[in-house]
Write an enzyme that holds these catalytic residues in place. Structure first.
Site, short mmCIF file in Angstrom:
data_model
loop_
_atom_site.label_atom_id
_atom_site.label_comp_id
_atom_site.label_asym_id
_atom_site.label_seq_id
_atom_site.Cartn_x
_atom_site.Cartn_y
_atom_site.Cartn_z
N GLU A 1 0.78 -0.95 0.06
CA GLU A 1 0.16 -0.02 -0.12
C GLU A 1 0.99 1.19 -0.49
O GLU A 1 0.39 2.02 -0.57
CB GLU A 1 -1.31 -0.15 0.92
CG GLU A 1 -2.37 -1.02 0.72
CD GLU A 1 -1.92 -2.45 1.09
OE1 GLU A 1 -0.62 -2.69 1.72
OE2 GLU A 1 -2.57 -3.12 0.82
N HIS B 1 -10.39 -5.39 9.94
CA HIS B 1 -10.62 -5.43 8.91
C HIS B 1 -12.30 -4.28 9.24
O HIS B 1 -13.12 -4.17 7.85
CB HIS B 1 -11.10 -6.28 8.08
CG HIS B 1 -9.66 -7.35 7.72
ND1 HIS B 1 -8.92 -7.30 8.01
CD2 HIS B 1 -9.93 -7.36 6.03
CE1 HIS B 1 -7.95 -7.51 7.74
NE2 HIS B 1 -8.25 -8.07 6.03
#
Lengths: 324, 363
Positions: free
Chosen positions: A60, A128
């Site tokens: 990322e 998450h």
């Protein structure tokens, strides 16, 4: 008008911009053959090829850093980070690079970058299921948008891609399959930095964004039907820069305000919003500003536990009833 | 631990008078010498200004490492792109950025190269394709790869030089950047300045290998090590690397073995290295070493070198005078440049209601 899902609306904005502007490229994890974790980019590599729809390693920080460099080199990258939880790995690049370059290099160049990412939950477990828009919205140099409807998702993404500054564009996993009317004409931008009164009312203002905007609309129906309370609903749409005049204007009419968010109560976006509105609207308010937010607990996996934490229309209804 | 200075092989004896290696002209050689002297004197004056509290914050001097920036940047095209880390004065001056504007940036003045917003660690000059000093270690490594992608995408024959230190190779972002550059065959030269220390950590404390070029192997990236105390050695390595990139063969890794003569920053008491080690490296000082080389090859004379030193010193004194007498930024400009396109919701009226607009897309 065409009826599109939120997912299709986001895709349609990217497709439209890629057809219009050859500088626009997409990059992200599993966005080609897989079609993206939420299938948003499905079909785009077939139309535009792998040079413009780039499959990336799972990296990322590297993705965002790379996209910043591509933007400095003259491209218009749209980087997809699979969820906002994973965007934490790229926080350095977003905050220390993208948000700073135009300022600290004395305006010599800007970073026309869009980071698309996704908020949401649904038995995804503590790592998450988080909600971080407030973190991004606290950074000068970033623009942060969080659309609630398919039309805004498309129009705001068009604006974001055309904007010369870095824009954090946060979608919501629980909105992808919602449907709405979307203009079929091209170039229908929705301006960044403008909120919208999406339901008029006289008794209380409900201000929210993204999924919580839909929860606020539902709460408004319940309150009208069951309590005879008339709610005005404001969709903030952009969190930075925030359209305070529209919120303040609404509070001037209703004299009551409920802020509807789903991030943590401590340090969440609603906190700074509340402080600012209180400063501006104190004399207009007939009750303390109420705030719906997530309890300060990591979101657990078990449905039974998760359900009692996720803010929704019932908490908004309760907040209004407590105001009376 | 590699604390013994590495000597490059003597190349002087075999060459005829007036000739420089790597196709360099005599004028280029003299220019490279002048650039190294400029950096050295700039840094000396920066340190002095820091001691006088005219320069604040952090100051990281490039003294000792001049041959790396000068040799590498001389080997690139003028429009090749450069990114570097926070010890960035050398890149700016090697690229030909305005000396006075660089000094004024350190002084925090409006005339600074970034109008006093960036400071020592964030010099940049987009007009010269110098895209900044970057102060978060390693952060500019994928940024350089992304710029290289833009060059490849538009089929421009340009190369990116991306400078970082040995310390950066311990950061994940280094590996992410190298991985992508190799994966997509991008025209970027990664230049690792191995000065044996990551701030105060020795190589042995920060890395399982002392030769950083080994780390490029896992990415199938060709790599070469050069003597970072020899401007010609650096030039040759980067020339080879840039040609490789420009011909479409993908990224290249250059490791320059070098040494900073001063501490990490002005606040560094240098407890982690001994004075004898510093002394031994100072014997390899790239400036007199290259000056001697130029004299031996009759490319210049001791008198000319002395003149260069005097001219550069006068230039730096003028730069300090300029910086010290330059205006401060106006306080009301502090909000300038946060955005390229500022959006001020306060400047507009309340957004009209769009209740009843089914698309919710009223503009």
């Amino acid at each position: 008008m065409a009826e599109l899902t939120y997912r299709e609306a986001v895709r349609s904005a990217m497709r439209e911009e890629m057809r219009r502007d050859s500088r626009v490229i997409l990059m992200g994890e599993s966005i080609t053959g897989y079609g993206g974790s939420y299938a948003v980019t499905k079909g785009l590599v077939e139309e535009f090829g792998p040079k413009r729809v780039m499959e990336t390693p799972i990296a990322e920080a590297g993705i965002v850093g790379f996209a910043i460099g591509a933007a400095m080199g003259g491209l218009r990258p749209v980087a997809e980070l699979m969820t906002v939880n994973f965007a934490l790995l790229a926080l350095d690049q977003i905050v220390n690079s993208a948000a700073k370059f135009h300022y600290m290099f004395g305006g010599q160049w800007s970073v026309p970058l869009v980071v698309r990412t996704v908020s949401g939950f649904g038995q995804l477990g503590p790592t998450h299921s988080q909600t971080f828009e407030g973190w991004f919205a606290s950074v000068p140099g970033l623009k942060v948008v969080m659309p609630a409807t398919p039309a805004d998702a498309k129009g705001l993404l068009l604006s974001a891609i055309r904007d010369p500054d870095p824009v954090i564009f946060i979608e919501h996993s629980l909105l992808y399959s919602t449907k709405g009317e979307v203009p079929e004409e091209v170039d229908r931008e929705v301006p960044i930095g403008r909120a919208a009164v999406v339901r008029e009312g006289t008794d209380v203002t409900l201000a929210g964004y993204s999924r919580m905007l839909l929860q606020a609309l539902h709460a408004a129906e319940v309150l009208e039907r069951e309590d005879g309370v008339s709610c005005e609903v404001v969709d903030l749409r952009t969190l930075r820069p925030l359209d305070y005049p529209t919120v303040v204007g609404s509070v001037g009419r209703t004299h009551r305000l409920v802020l509807c968010g789903e991030d943590w109560r401590t340090g969440g976006f609603g906190g700074s919003l509340l402080s600012e509105i209180q400063d501006r609207s104190f004399d207009d308010l007939d009750a303390p500003i109420a705030r719906v937010a997530m309890r300060d607990v990591p979101l657990p996996y078990s449905r039974r536990l998760e359900q009692q934490l996720i803010p929704g229309s019932q908490q908004i209804v309760d907040a209004v009833r407590r105001m009376s | 631990m590699a604390t013994t200075p590495r000597k490059s092989r003597p190349r002087a004896a075999t060459r005829s008078a007036g000739a420089l290696p790597h196709g360099l002209t005599a004028q280029q050689g003299r220019d490279m010498y002048r650039k190294m002297v400029q950096i050295r004197h700039f840094e000396d004056h920066a340190a002095e200004a820091y001691a006088q509290a005219k320069v604040g914050g952090f100051l990281h001097l490039y003294i000792g490492e001049e041959a790396v920036a000068v040799g590498a940047i001389a080997a690139a095209r003028e429009d090749d792109h450069i990114l570097g880390h926070y010890r960035d004065h050398g890149y700016a001056l090697a690229r030909g950025c305005d000396v006075k504007a660089c000094m004024a940036e350190l002084f925090g003045r409006e005339t600074g190269i970034c109008h006093g917003r960036g400071g020592s660690m964030h010099l940049a000059d987009a007009s010269r394709h110098f895209w900044g000093g970057h102060a978060i270690v390693g952060s500019h490594i994928p940024i350089g790869a992304g710029m290289a992608y833009a060059m490849q995408y538009r089929e421009e024959p340009l190369v990116v030089l991306d400078f970082f230190g040995d310390g950066a190779t311990g950061n994940g972002i280094f590996h992410e950047g190298l991985n992508m550059a190799a994966l997509w065959n991008l025209p970027v030269v990664f230049i690792c300045e191995n000065n044996l220390y990551g701030m105060g950590a020795t190589l042995a404390e920060e890395s399982p290998v002392s030769d950083m070029m080994i780390k490029a192997e896992g990415y199938t990236m060709p790599a070469v090590q050069c003597d970072g105390m020899d401007v010609l050695s650096v030039y040759g390595a980067v020339q080879q690397a840039a040609e490789h990139c420009r011909s479409g063969k993908g990224p290249f890794f250059v490791e320059a073995m070098t040494y900073r003569f001063r501490g990490h920053s002005m606040a560094d008491p240098e407890l982690y290295r001994d004075k004898e080690e510093v002394r031994r490296w100072r014997e390899l000082d790239p400036i007199p070493r290259f000056g001697d080389f130029l004299v031996q090859h009759r490319i210049t004379s001791p008198q000319e070198l002395a003149e260069v030193n005097e001219e550069v010193e006068a230039e730096m004194l003028e730069a300090v005078r300029f910086a010290d007498s330059s205006p401060w930024p106006e306080p009301d400009t502090v909000d300038r440049w946060i955005y390229a396109k500022p959006i001020d919701p306060e400047a507009s009226e309340e957004t009209p209601s769009m209740a009843g607009d089914p698309a919710g897309a009223a503009t």
